[in-house]
Write an enzyme that holds these catalytic residues in place. Structure first.
Site, PDB file in Angstrom:
ATOM      1  N   ASP A 138       0.798  -1.223   0.000  1.00  0.00           N
ATOM      2  CA  ASP A 138       0.000   0.000   0.000  1.00  0.00           C
ATOM      3  C   ASP A 138       0.834   1.278   0.000  1.00  0.00           C
ATOM      4  O   ASP A 138       0.322   2.347   0.319  1.00  0.00           O
ATOM      5  CB  ASP A 138      -0.975   0.016   1.177  1.00  0.00           C
ATOM      6  CG  ASP A 138      -2.182   0.899   0.900  1.00  0.00           C
ATOM      7  OD1 ASP A 138      -2.656   0.904  -0.246  1.00  0.00           O
ATOM      8  OD2 ASP A 138      -2.645   1.589   1.823  1.00  0.00           O
ATOM      9  N   ASP A 176      -4.320  -4.864  -5.012  1.00  0.00           N
ATOM     10  CA  ASP A 176      -3.515  -3.690  -5.389  1.00  0.00           C
ATOM     11  C   ASP A 176      -2.042  -3.973  -5.662  1.00  0.00           C
ATOM     12  O   ASP A 176      -1.326  -3.066  -6.098  1.00  0.00           O
ATOM     13  CB  ASP A 176      -3.584  -2.592  -4.328  1.00  0.00           C
ATOM     14  CG  ASP A 176      -4.921  -1.899  -4.287  1.00  0.00           C
ATOM     15  OD1 ASP A 176      -5.802  -2.242  -5.085  1.00  0.00           O
ATOM     16  OD2 ASP A 176      -5.099  -1.010  -3.436  1.00  0.00           O
ATOM     17  N   ASP A 327     -12.842   2.321   5.994  1.00  0.00           N
ATOM     18  CA  ASP A 327     -11.774   2.497   5.015  1.00  0.00           C
ATOM     19  C   ASP A 327     -10.597   3.270   5.593  1.00  0.00           C
ATOM     20  O   ASP A 327      -9.519   3.289   4.997  1.00  0.00           O
ATOM     21  CB  ASP A 327     -12.296   3.259   3.800  1.00  0.00           C
ATOM     22  CG  ASP A 327     -13.288   2.455   2.990  1.00  0.00           C
ATOM     23  OD1 ASP A 327     -13.065   1.247   2.821  1.00  0.00           O
ATOM     24  OD2 ASP A 327     -14.286   3.022   2.525  1.00  0.00           O
TER      25      ASP A 327
END
Length: 353
Positions: A138, A176, A327
């Site tokens: 991330d 991701d 989130d």
């Protein structure tokens, strides 16, 4: 990522095992992604102290994946029931009664995975798992972290595979991780190692006889099939069962299917799964575009998980992102991955089901 695990970024959560293995049957007391104190928040109750039916499994023909009867949403239902708040309990049941993915945490991966897959097998269902522990995860955002290095990651994946054993499992691999190679978020010096780690993870997991692996490929609003297909090939898509799209995002199912089909055509016709957990009202477009992914208001639950999609390329609609988990600490939400009861109520209230 759109979510995180204890540092996990845009709304992701990792499953963890709360208690040990019982000798007979190796039954784990599972907490899903739960923590002490779940069940706080929400609206006023009806009074009384009634109790609704326990959380059970969905019909196998429609959704062969395991429903965790002790997940966070199930605990929220129990808390509302205890308070006599039957209205909110009914809303949260819309989440609690559906199979959602278990995100495997960095600690004790073999025990966690064994617990989830054994519980699923006992219910004659498939476990739905997410692996989200790639090094440099991330890009330092909400979900920053991951394994310390490549060797640690390989060992972690090996333990996950051992925990799965010969039981049925569907694995969503590293949301991701490929996208952050394409968009330049992950520094260039880590690219070759990441491709190697992803390819190795696919190959290791596919050694398990009943495991399906879907390599994450982003969403309809982030990069294009032309930009993605070669990175997916380098990351091992040829050995995977397919790829996943829209994980933790909000793009409509039709848009996600169109994106997936265009990408599939460039990776030898591989099928794909779509995360429909929160896409019922599509993406949020009124706020700062840089933060529209983070606890956007007015969103809704999407299509329930099912393998009956009516399209041979779309293997399943899945709830990969766990609805009701934050989130990140934006728009009044708690830290990424924490249970956010008010948001969960909104998702359920706005849903069409």
């Amino acid at each position: 990522m759109y979510g995180s695990y204890s540092g996990r970024g845009r709304g992701v959560c990792a499953g963890r095992v709360r208690a040990g293995v019982a000798a007979a049957g190796a039954v784990l007391l599972l907490a899903g992604c739960s923590s002490d104190g779940d069940g706080e928040g929400g609206e006023g109750g009806d009074g009384g102290g009634t109790k609704s039916a326990p959380i059970g499994q969905r019909p196998k023909a429609d959704a062969p994946y395991w429903v965790n009867p002790d997940g966070r949403a199930a605990r929220q239902v129990a808390a509302y029931d205890s308070a006599g708040d039957t209205g909110n309990a009914a809303l949260i049941r819309k989440i609690a009664e559906q199979p959602v993915a278990e995100w495997i945490g960095p600690d004790t991966p073999e025990a966690q995975t064994r617990g989830f897959t054994e519980a699923a097998a006992k219910a004659d269902r498939d476990a739905l798992l997410v692996l989200y522990n790639i090094p440099h995860r991330d890009c330092g955002q909400f979900s920053k972290g991951g394994a310390a290095d490549g060797d640690a990651y390989r060992a972690w994946v090996d333990q996950v595979a051992k925990g799965i054993g010969d039981r049925r499992a569907t694995v969503i691999l590293e949301p991701d991780a490929v996208l952050h190679l394409v968009d330049g978020c992950t520094p260039a010096q880590f690219h070759e190692e990441r491709y190697d780690l992803l390819k190795g993870a696919v190959q290791r997991l596919k050694q398990q006889p009943a495991t399906s692996v879907y390599l994450d490929a982003g969403n309809a609003g982030w990069q294009t099939p032309d930009a993605l297909f070669e990175p997916l090939q380098r990351a091992g898509i040829a050995d995977a069962d397919g790829f996943s799209v829209n994980v933790s995002n909000f793009y409509p199912t039709a848009a996600s299917a169109d994106f997936g089909k265009r990408l599939s055509a460039k990776v030898d016709g591989k099928p794909f799964v779509i995360d429909t957990s929160r896409n019922g009202n599509g993406p949020y477009t009124k706020g700062d575009p840089a933060e529209n992914w983070c606890n956007p208001p007015g969103r809704a639950l999407g299509e329930p998980p099912t393998t009956t999609t009516g399209d041979p390329l779309v293997k399943a609609y899945l709830w990969i992102k766990r609805p009701g988990e934050s989130d990140g600490d934006c728009k009044g939400g708690p830290k990424a991955g924490d249970w956010y009861p008010d948001y969960a109520l909104g998702l359920a209230r706005n849903s069409r089901g």
